[in-house]
Design a protein around this motif. Structure first.
Motif, PDB file in Angstrom:
ATOM      1  N   TYR A   1       0.839  -1.202   0.000  1.00 32.72           N
ATOM      2  CA  TYR A   1       0.000   0.000   0.000  1.00 32.72           C
ATOM      3  C   TYR A   1       0.874   1.252   0.000  1.00 32.72           C
ATOM      4  O   TYR A   1       1.812   1.373   0.797  1.00 32.72           O
ATOM      5  N   ILE A   2       0.555   2.170  -0.913  1.00 37.45           N
ATOM      6  CA  ILE A   2       1.249   3.451  -0.994  1.00 37.45           C
ATOM      7  C   ILE A   2       0.291   4.541  -0.505  1.00 37.45           C
ATOM      8  O   ILE A   2      -0.656   4.901  -1.222  1.00 37.45           O
ATOM      9  N   PRO A   3       0.488   5.067   0.711  1.00 38.81           N
ATOM     10  CA  PRO A   3      -0.345   6.208   1.140  1.00 38.81           C
ATOM     11  C   PRO A   3      -0.085   7.374   0.186  1.00 38.81           C
ATOM     12  O   PRO A   3       1.059   7.799   0.018  1.00 38.81           O
ATOM     13  N   LYS A   4      -1.116   7.874  -0.449  1.00 42.52           N
ATOM     14  CA  LYS A   4      -0.906   8.865  -1.497  1.00 42.52           C
ATOM     15  C   LYS A   4      -1.569  10.191  -1.167  1.00 42.52           C
ATOM     16  O   LYS A   4      -2.584  10.251  -0.470  1.00 42.52           O
ATOM     17  N   ARG A   5      -0.969  11.227  -1.716  1.00 38.95           N
ATOM     18  CA  ARG A   5      -1.580  12.542  -1.606  1.00 38.95           C
ATOM     19  C   ARG A   5      -2.256  12.946  -2.907  1.00 38.95           C
ATOM     20  O   ARG A   5      -3.004  13.927  -2.934  1.00 38.95           O
ATOM     21  N   ALA A   6      -1.992  12.181  -3.985  1.00 43.65           N
ATOM     22  CA  ALA A   6      -2.639  12.509  -5.261  1.00 43.65           C
ATOM     23  C   ALA A   6      -2.556  11.330  -6.213  1.00 43.65           C
ATOM     24  O   ALA A   6      -1.671  10.469  -6.117  1.00 43.65           O
ATOM     25  N   ASP A   7      -3.525  11.285  -7.142  1.00 41.45           N
ATOM     26  CA  ASP A   7      -3.467  10.381  -8.290  1.00 41.45           C
ATOM     27  C   ASP A   7      -2.898  11.158  -9.466  1.00 41.45           C
ATOM     28  O   ASP A   7      -3.220  12.343  -9.660  1.00 41.45           O
ATOM     29  N   ILE A   8      -2.087  10.493 -10.274  1.00 42.13           N
ATOM     30  CA  ILE A   8      -1.500  11.096 -11.471  1.00 42.13           C
ATOM     31  C   ILE A   8      -1.905  10.270 -12.685  1.00 42.13           C
ATOM     32  O   ILE A   8      -1.778   9.040 -12.667  1.00 42.13           O
ATOM     33  N   ARG A   9      -2.391  10.933 -13.715  1.00 39.84           N
ATOM     34  CA  ARG A   9      -2.623  10.277 -15.009  1.00 39.84           C
ATOM     35  C   ARG A   9      -1.718  10.959 -16.040  1.00 39.84           C
ATOM     36  O   ARG A   9      -1.831  12.161 -16.261  1.00 39.84           O
ATOM     37  N   LEU A  10      -0.815  10.187 -16.611  1.00 37.90           N
ATOM     38  CA  LEU A  10       0.068  10.695 -17.655  1.00 37.90           C
ATOM     39  C   LEU A  10      -0.283  10.026 -18.968  1.00 37.90           C
ATOM     40  O   LEU A  10      -0.287   8.793 -19.062  1.00 37.90           O
ATOM     41  N   THR A  11      -0.584  10.835 -19.964  1.00 37.70           N
ATOM     42  CA  THR A  11      -0.943  10.328 -21.288  1.00 37.70           C
ATOM     43  C   THR A  11       0.222  10.559 -22.232  1.00 37.70           C
ATOM     44  O   THR A  11       0.637  11.703 -22.442  1.00 37.70           O
ATOM     45  N   GLY A  12       0.752   9.467 -22.777  1.00 37.20           N
ATOM     46  CA  GLY A  12       1.836   9.562 -23.738  1.00 37.20           C
ATOM     47  C   GLY A  12       1.310   9.306 -25.134  1.00 37.20           C
ATOM     48  O   GLY A  12       0.663   8.293 -25.389  1.00 37.20           O
ATOM     49  N   ILE A  13       1.587  10.249 -26.053  1.00 35.48           N
ATOM     50  CA  ILE A  13       1.109  10.157 -27.430  1.00 35.48           C
ATOM     51  C   ILE A  13       2.277  10.449 -28.363  1.00 35.48           C
ATOM     52  O   ILE A  13       2.665  11.607 -28.529  1.00 35.48           O
ATOM     53  N   GLY A  14       2.836   9.417 -28.934  1.00 34.69           N
ATOM     54  CA  GLY A  14       3.942   9.632 -29.848  1.00 34.69           C
ATOM     55  C   GLY A  14       5.058  10.410 -29.188  1.00 34.69           C
ATOM     56  O   GLY A  14       5.797   9.891 -28.362  1.00 34.69           O
ATOM     57  N   THR A  15       5.183  11.678 -29.515  1.00 31.72           N
ATOM     58  CA  THR A  15       6.275  12.505 -29.016  1.00 31.72           C
ATOM     59  C   THR A  15       5.907  13.329 -27.797  1.00 31.72           C
ATOM     60  O   THR A  15       6.737  14.072 -27.290  1.00 31.72           O
ATOM     61  N   ARG A  16       4.692  13.253 -27.335  1.00 31.99           N
ATOM     62  CA  ARG A  16       4.232  14.176 -26.299  1.00 31.99           C
ATOM     63  C   ARG A  16       3.787  13.469 -25.035  1.00 31.99           C
ATOM     64  O   ARG A  16       3.395  12.301 -25.059  1.00 31.99           O
TER      65      ARG A  16
ATOM     66  N   GLU B   1       0.002   1.241 -13.142  1.00 36.55           N
ATOM     67  CA  GLU B   1      -0.290   0.478 -14.345  1.00 36.55           C
ATOM     68  C   GLU B   1      -0.171   1.370 -15.564  1.00 36.55           C
ATOM     69  O   GLU B   1      -0.099   2.604 -15.455  1.00 36.55           O
ATOM     70  N   CYS B   2      -0.160   0.732 -16.737  1.00 41.88           N
ATOM     71  CA  CYS B   2      -0.140   1.459 -18.004  1.00 41.88           C
ATOM     72  C   CYS B   2      -1.209   0.856 -18.895  1.00 41.88           C
ATOM     73  O   CYS B   2      -1.126  -0.312 -19.267  1.00 41.88           O
ATOM     74  N   ASN B   3      -2.224   1.650 -19.221  1.00 42.93           N
ATOM     75  CA  ASN B   3      -3.339   1.187 -20.045  1.00 42.93           C
ATOM     76  C   ASN B   3      -3.093   1.608 -21.486  1.00 42.93           C
ATOM     77  O   ASN B   3      -3.118   2.797 -21.803  1.00 42.93           O
TER      78      ASN B   3
ATOM     79  N   ALA C   1      -0.344   5.558 -24.720  1.00 46.44           N
ATOM     80  CA  ALA C   1      -0.445   4.851 -23.446  1.00 46.44           C
ATOM     81  C   ALA C   1      -0.882   5.821 -22.364  1.00 46.44           C
ATOM     82  O   ALA C   1      -0.498   6.990 -22.374  1.00 46.44           O
ATOM     83  N   ALA C   2      -1.700   5.326 -21.435  1.00 50.95           N
ATOM     84  CA  ALA C   2      -2.157   6.115 -20.293  1.00 50.95           C
ATOM     85  C   ALA C   2      -1.578   5.490 -19.029  1.00 50.95           C
ATOM     86  O   ALA C   2      -1.932   4.368 -18.665  1.00 50.95           O
ATOM     87  N   PHE C   3      -0.667   6.213 -18.373  1.00 44.21           N
ATOM     88  CA  PHE C   3       0.004   5.731 -17.166  1.00 44.21           C
ATOM     89  C   PHE C   3      -0.723   6.238 -15.925  1.00 44.21           C
ATOM     90  O   PHE C   3      -1.105   7.406 -15.858  1.00 44.21           O
ATOM     91  N   ASP C   4      -0.877   5.374 -14.934  1.00 40.79           N
ATOM     92  CA  ASP C   4      -1.444   5.764 -13.646  1.00 40.79           C
ATOM     93  C   ASP C   4      -0.374   5.648 -12.567  1.00 40.79           C
ATOM     94  O   ASP C   4       0.299   4.613 -12.451  1.00 40.79           O
ATOM     95  N   PHE C   5      -0.245   6.727 -11.772  1.00 32.34           N
ATOM     96  CA  PHE C   5       0.721   6.770 -10.681  1.00 32.34           C
ATOM     97  C   PHE C   5       0.018   7.181  -9.397  1.00 32.34           C
ATOM     98  O   PHE C   5      -1.000   7.871  -9.425  1.00 32.34           O
ATOM     99  N   ALA C   6       0.618   6.783  -8.264  1.00 33.17           N
ATOM    100  CA  ALA C   6       0.224   7.293  -6.954  1.00 33.17           C
ATOM    101  C   ALA C   6       1.365   8.182  -6.460  1.00 33.17           C
ATOM    102  O   ALA C   6       2.510   7.725  -6.371  1.00 33.17           O
ATOM    103  N   GLU C   7       1.058   9.437  -6.162  1.00 35.02           N
ATOM    104  CA  GLU C   7       2.067  10.365  -5.651  1.00 35.02           C
ATOM    105  C   GLU C   7       2.037  10.328  -4.130  1.00 35.02           C
ATOM    106  O   GLU C   7       1.002  10.589  -3.508  1.00 35.02           O
ATOM    107  N   ASP C   8       3.177   9.987  -3.514  1.00 33.16           N
ATOM    108  CA  ASP C   8       3.200   9.895  -2.056  1.00 33.16           C
ATOM    109  C   ASP C   8       3.562  11.240  -1.426  1.00 33.16           C
ATOM    110  O   ASP C   8       3.735  12.247  -2.129  1.00 33.16           O
ATOM    111  N   GLU C   9       3.672  11.275  -0.099  1.00 30.84           N
ATOM    112  CA  GLU C   9       3.921  12.525   0.618  1.00 30.84           C
ATOM    113  C   GLU C   9       5.294  13.119   0.315  1.00 30.84           C
ATOM    114  O   GLU C   9       5.529  14.306   0.537  1.00 30.84           O
ATOM    115  N   ASP C  10       6.204  12.297  -0.209  1.00 23.36           N
ATOM    116  CA  ASP C  10       7.529  12.790  -0.575  1.00 23.36           C
ATOM    117  C   ASP C  10       7.592  13.246  -2.030  1.00 23.36           C
ATOM    118  O   ASP C  10       8.667  13.614  -2.518  1.00 23.36           O
TER     119      ASP C  10
END
Length: 317
Positions: free
Chosen positions: A198-213, A278-280, A262-271
């Motif tokens: 379990y990662i105690p998180k302060r935020a969810d992050i969604r990063l979308t990668g499209i070719g060069t961006r 995961e990567c969808n 690709a759509a990446f999901d991250f959990a941002e912790d207190e640090d």
């Protein structure tokens, strides 16, 4: 040169990209493989050492020689809308349609073979480690004793699905669940269980990668929140910069997997550490664009319309 979009008739996210392609004057054809045979007609000719293929949809004829790119968005099962559907007809239609498309010289977002491999979460974790993401300790097992030992070692852990909700109507919701010491893991013997520290998180992050961006969005979490997909927090998605270390890892991940989207999901912790979850390879982006104003649909259209160099971060990030 024409863009081919493989998706269902009702797909609002695809509609956003279609509009951007029209604005750019890029010819496109939209097809649901479920409509082959029937509304759509295909024909491929392999003779004299050469290949020629045609696809006709709603009066629009697309030659395989004029195929610019293929976006595999949310396609239905081939032949699902046929007058007499069957498993055999679906297999035959898939062979005919995708065999013809594979024969063309074109770019894919994403190629079905790459996409199929990328769906496997255990493989994602391995690639994420190799790409130098921070990845929570994870075990996938059918051995109750292994699960019990994992909990003793890491304390609080989450149990989640490796493949997503099971098919069926109504669809089942499988939120990530927090468990601890004393949990009965005897049921693990009946089917694989994925356990993760379990990662105690302060935020969810969604990063979308499209070719060069890359486009990253952040949503603040509530204290003790486990699965950001369930429960209202009152917080919305906001654009956030992409750390250079994350950008390098995303670049390596996409290069290794061969994914153009690709759509990446991250959990941002207190640090402030972004932990890879995961990567969808076919993740939704419409809700992110609507909340943040990030031009994700436009970037998908740009990629489909023309070739792009290596991965980079948008200006200002």
């Amino acid at each position: 040169m024409t863009v081919l979009i493989l998706t269902a008739e009702q797909d609002v996210t695809a509609d956003m990209v279609v509009a951007r392609l029209h604005e750019r004057g890029v010819p496109m054809v939209r097809l649901d493989p479920a409509d082959v045979p029937g509304k759509a007609v295909i024909s491929a000719d392999y003779a004299h050492g050469d290949f020629d293929g045609y696809l006709s949809v709603n009066g629009h004829v697309l030659s395989m020689g004029g195929l610019r790119s293929v976006w595999v968005r949310r396609p239905g099962e081939p032949a699902a809308h046929a007058a007499e559907p069957s498993a055999w007809l679906t297999a035959e239609t898939r062979q005919a349609l995708f065999g013809m498309l594979y024969s063309a010289s074109t770019r894919w977002m994403n190629h079905p073979r790459r996409a199929e491999q990328a769906r496997h979460k255990p493989w994602q974790l391995r690639v994420a480690h190799s790409s130098k993401f921070a990845v929570p300790p994870t075990v996938i097992t059918t051995a109750p004793r292994v699960a019990e030992q994992f909990v003793r070692e890491h304390g609080e852990v989450v149990v989640k699905s490796a493949s997503g909700p099971p098919p069926g109507e109504p669809p089942a919701a499988l939120p990530t669940t927090l468990v601890g010491p004393g949990t009965d893991f005897s049921g693990v013997a009946a089917g694989p269980a994925l356990l993760q520290r379990y990662i105690p998180k302060r935020a969810d992050i969604r990063l979308t990668g499209i070719g060069t961006r890359m486009f990253a969005a952040r949503k603040a979490a509530e204290p003790g929140q486990v699965d950001g997909r369930f429960g209202e927090t009152g917080n919305g998605w906001e654009p956030t910069p992409v750390p250079h270390r994350i950008a390098r890892s995303v670049h390596d991940y996409l290069a290794f997997t061969g994914l153009a989207y690709a759509a990446f999901d991250f959990a941002e912790d207190e640090d402030g550490i972004w932990w890879f979850l995961e990567c969808n390879q076919g993740g939704q982006f419409g809700f992110i664009e609507l909340e943040t104003g990030q031009p994700i649909a436009d970037e998908v259209a740009v990629w489909l319309a023309q070739r792009s160099p290596g991965l980079r971060i948008p200006e200002g990030h």
